[in-house]
Design an enzyme around this catalytic site. Structure first.
Site, PDB file in Angstrom:
ATOM      1  N   HIS A  33       1.699   4.735  -2.694  1.00  0.00           N
ATOM      2  CA  HIS A  33       1.850   6.173  -2.419  1.00  0.00           C
ATOM      3  C   HIS A  33       3.237   6.655  -2.862  1.00  0.00           C
ATOM      4  O   HIS A  33       3.391   7.714  -3.466  1.00  0.00           O
ATOM      5  CB  HIS A  33       1.725   6.435  -0.907  1.00  0.00           C
TER       6      HIS A  33
ATOM      7  N   GLU B 107      -4.717   8.172  -2.732  1.00  0.00           N
ATOM      8  CA  GLU B 107      -5.238   6.893  -2.246  1.00  0.00           C
ATOM      9  C   GLU B 107      -5.526   5.953  -3.423  1.00  0.00           C
ATOM     10  O   GLU B 107      -5.439   4.729  -3.281  1.00  0.00           O
ATOM     11  CB  GLU B 107      -6.511   7.147  -1.415  1.00  0.00           C
TER      12      GLU B 107
ATOM     13  N   HIS C 147       0.832  -1.209   0.000  1.00  0.00           N
ATOM     14  CA  HIS C 147       0.000   0.000   0.000  1.00  0.00           C
ATOM     15  C   HIS C 147       0.872   1.267   0.000  1.00  0.00           C
ATOM     16  O   HIS C 147       0.696   2.151  -0.855  1.00  0.00           O
ATOM     17  CB  HIS C 147      -0.905  -0.026   1.241  1.00  0.00           C
ATOM     18  N   GLU C 148       1.803   1.337   0.925  1.00  0.00           N
ATOM     19  CA  GLU C 148       2.641   2.539   1.022  1.00  0.00           C
ATOM     20  C   GLU C 148       3.544   2.688  -0.203  1.00  0.00           C
ATOM     21  O   GLU C 148       3.880   3.804  -0.596  1.00  0.00           O
ATOM     22  CB  GLU C 148       3.484   2.513   2.306  1.00  0.00           C
TER      23      GLU C 148
END
Lengths: 497, 497
Positions: free
Chosen positions: B265, B291, B261-262
């Site tokens: 980003h 997001e 997930h990170e």
């Protein structure tokens, strides 16, 4: 609001930007990947500009004038003196000279990184000429403002109050006994056998060992960390001191003693008085006094027999090598007190180190005062190296006058701090072992594993005193006299003869 | 110098202070010992004040006025629009309101940390009342300046261009099919058996595994790092992106997917256009688009069968557990797609997550618009939770309206970004698999281990586009249409039914 209070508030504001700058600098050395470098340099340059602007704000002159008329306590007077000192330092040199120095210094240092490897004096000399010329100009301007000779004005940046006259006295004394002492020690050590470490000492285990040693030295882990960087240093801020080391997986001894050294710097910072946090008077007294703490930890505590006994036990535990003779107390002590003549200052042992510093002092003093020219340096280096250690650096520039980074960007006046620090440290130790009120034997305190009485003395006499007194006052209050090289001599003779 | 150039230079200066602030924030979360916190807070507050001062400098108004008359390229016009947007955001709300909000928010959040544990709604409500009142005032002021309703003005902070009207349409649609879909999936999964990880998964090994997965996702390690923090986040600056995760030594699955997930980003930040570095137009488009990248990585790539096949292999290698059924592809896929009704948003799975967000959206919308009062929130929460997931939060404040940190300091308008991001991500994927020019099957690209074609599409369509276009334009250029919830529905039905 009084002008004293206005100044106090102004310097506290400034300290917040210095906090940011310190942490960005630490991060650049300890964490930052290569791609982050350009944006980081830009951010740090912007902060520098802002810090310089705040440090030289025009209304400060009036505030200082008014504050000096206000009714102040002794401590407030000291605080005012130190704020004014920082303001004078910041405003003394014209901005265009600072900028010219920054450009010439960066250019010289950048080229030096390859020129040194290639032993290229001719190339280096072309850039360095400009650096020297600009530093001489700086020294003249500072000297005129302070009523000092050019070189004394450069010393004042790092060691306020220290003069060529006092250094000449101290270092001339050292030169009368050091060469013979080195010869005698080398003769004595000739017959000793040492088992050197070899094999793999993992970084993770070395770090764990380092942390154990930092605990023994009562580093406050709630207010600091240990990390890795190419060049070990102590950074951060007093409530969050960041020390670094570098590890060699073939040998653990350098990194380990490096941690002891940086822990000395760190405990000074951690021990600075909270009441003056963010103010110049609450900062470390000078580079020499800072080095006196790291060298007290490294030389007076770290290389003492009882401390090496701890290192022997802790390192044998860490590397699970209890029967390995490398880790035996006697052997480790020999490793940590081995004397060798060498070209390189940063690799030098405790005994030959001052010779490297005095050589640099004499050359930079005469260079800044215009007694010699930059082209004279290699020959002088060779001559002085032969006199001090009996080794020649003729045509060997990379291991001679091109070995250090300091002069490449004009940091003239800094080198003496190293040996001043070693001398102060020896003088503290002499005071500690003579002090009947101390209530504890120095070696016994180390041996017991509870070094608190020693740290309490340092805290009372050095750390909490920050910049409340001049360096001479500080040392006199702590030891009963100003700096006296006799303690350094006795320490070296006691340990090495 | 044109006024456009003056503005450009001003915002680049500002970016250097933002760089410092970002790094100090990352360090505070990833490195800082507890004792460093007070000085760090002071330094960061000082930087905030300085950044605010630069952001609202009086001459900017005139510069914007003049720059709008200058002859500018399309890109320069976009850059000017985004600088002006940031300037308006910074100047819109009076400083005394910002300060009052900061104080009320800190007080509420600080007390909430214990009140939540104690389920103390009465105590919380007393502080929160003030936070809500100040946020309503902020929303009114913003609304008046922008010609928007109060809540739309709050949405504009995080999702410029997004309105209550569009969210109502999107979320009303989701509410027509989501509850039944959840029931059907739960019924289907009832008979499935899952073997959950247990035992010790060392932090060091989890980190090494995480780094392997980041490599697969082509994270640029020359321009970023992976570290640890209590709350995982993506920080730093585009040339040096710092992502963090937290490790549970009993279970590796959360930390591992957290890293995926990170990394989403991070790659957005790393992929922003260099030509606009330091300028608002070169920043990420919005919270929802940010997001959309993390959720594209986590949900569209990370939880796909071919990617979980990689995770199966890499994690079995890392933990040396090739015969352990936990690590089998099918089992890991079941773990990563398991659906459960629960109270807590941050623990929710992909399918039930939107229900948590829509509930918050409906409550905060009506609260900020003055349709309901803050005392109505617990009952509404209970009612909406029963409708959405069939579970009651009556008298269970800590797992109800007191569970999130966002509202404690007045971050109203942020929650919709999470589900907007998930919807955008599904729409990108739908575009990718329909695109005949894409020249590569989505699943095949993942399976091959070379995900470059997918990243190239994201880079071309999202990352390098930064804030050159409005959100609607960006999404339309990338996918041929503005946000359409049908892709999200198809994605969820395809994966879970």
């Amino acid at each position: 609001m009084s002008h004293y209070d206005k100044l106090t508030s102004h310097y506290q504001t400034l300290s917040h930007f210095n906090h940011a700058q310190a942490m960005l600098g630490w991060d650049a050395a300890a964490n930052m990947p290569s791609g982050g470098s350009e944006a980081r340099s830009n951010a740090m340059a912007e902060l520098s500009v802002h810090i310089h602007r705040l440090s030289t704000q025009p209304q400060l002159e009036e505030w200082f004038g008014n504050a000096e008329q206000e009714s102040l306590s002794t401590e407030q007077k000291a605080s005012l003196r130190e704020m004014k000192r920082q303001w004078q330092q910041a405003t003394m040199v014209p901005e265009d000279l600072v900028q010219a120095q920054s450009i010439a210094g960066s250019k010289c240092e950048h080229a030096w990184r390859t020129q040194r490897q290639e032993n290229d004096w001719t190339g280096f000399e072309k850039n360095w000429k400009e650096v020297v010329a600009l530093s001489r100009e700086e020294a003249k301007i500072r000297g005129a403002a302070l009523g000092l000779t050019p070189y004394d004005a450069m010393l004042d940046k790092y060691e306020p109050g220290t003069t060529t006259a006092s250094l000449n006295t101290l270092f001339t004394d050292v030169k009368t006994w050091l060469p013979e002492l080195i010869e005698n020690v080398l003769e004595k050590q000739k017959s000793e056998s040492i088992i050197l470490p070899s094999g793999t000492f993992s970084t993770a285990t070395q770090k764990a060992l380092g942390l154990e040693v930092m605990k023994l030295l009562q580093f406050d882990f709630d207010r600091g960390r240990l990390d890795q960087s190419v060049h070990p240093f102590c950074g951060g801020v007093p409530t969050d001191v960041r020390i670094t080391t570098r590890y060699d997986e073939q040998d653990f001894v350098q990194a380990l003693m490096g941690i002891v050294h940086e822990t000395g710097h760190a405990r000074y910072e951690q021990g600075l008085p909270k009441a003056f946090a963010g103010l110049p008077v609450g900062e470390a007294r000078s580079m020499g006094i800072h080095e006196s703490q790291s060298l007290f930890f490294e030389m007076q505590i770290g290389r003492s027999k009882p401390f090496i006994s701890h290192l022997s036990r802790l390192s044998a535990d860490a590397f699970n090598a209890h029967n390995d003779p490398v880790f035996a107390e006697d052997n480790l002590y020999k490793i940590y007190t081995q004397v060798e003549k060498g070209f390189i200052r940063v690799d030098a042992d405790e005994l030959t180190y001052p010779a490297h510093v005095i050589l640099r002092y004499e050359i930079e003093r005469d260079l800044i005062n215009g007694v010699i020219e930059h082209t004279d340096v290699p020959a002088l280096w060779d001559e002085k190296m032969k006199a001090a250690l009996g080794i020649s650096t003729k045509d060997n520039y990379k291991n001679g006058c091109m070995q250090d980074i300091h002069w490449t960007d004009g940091a003239f006046g800094y080198f003496p701090s190293y040996t001043l620090g070693a001398m102060y440290a020896a003088q503290y130790k002499a005071t500690l072992i003579q002090n009947v009120d101390f209530g504890c034997d120095f070696d016994m305190a180390i041996q017991s594993g509870d070094l608190s009485p020693i740290f309490q003395w340092l805290s009372d006499n050095i750390w909490t005193q920050a910049s409340l007194h001049t360096t001479d006052e500080l040392v006199k209050r702590a030891t009963g006299e100003t700096l006296n090289a006799v303690h350094f001599r006795k320490h070296l003779e006691g340990r090495y003869l």
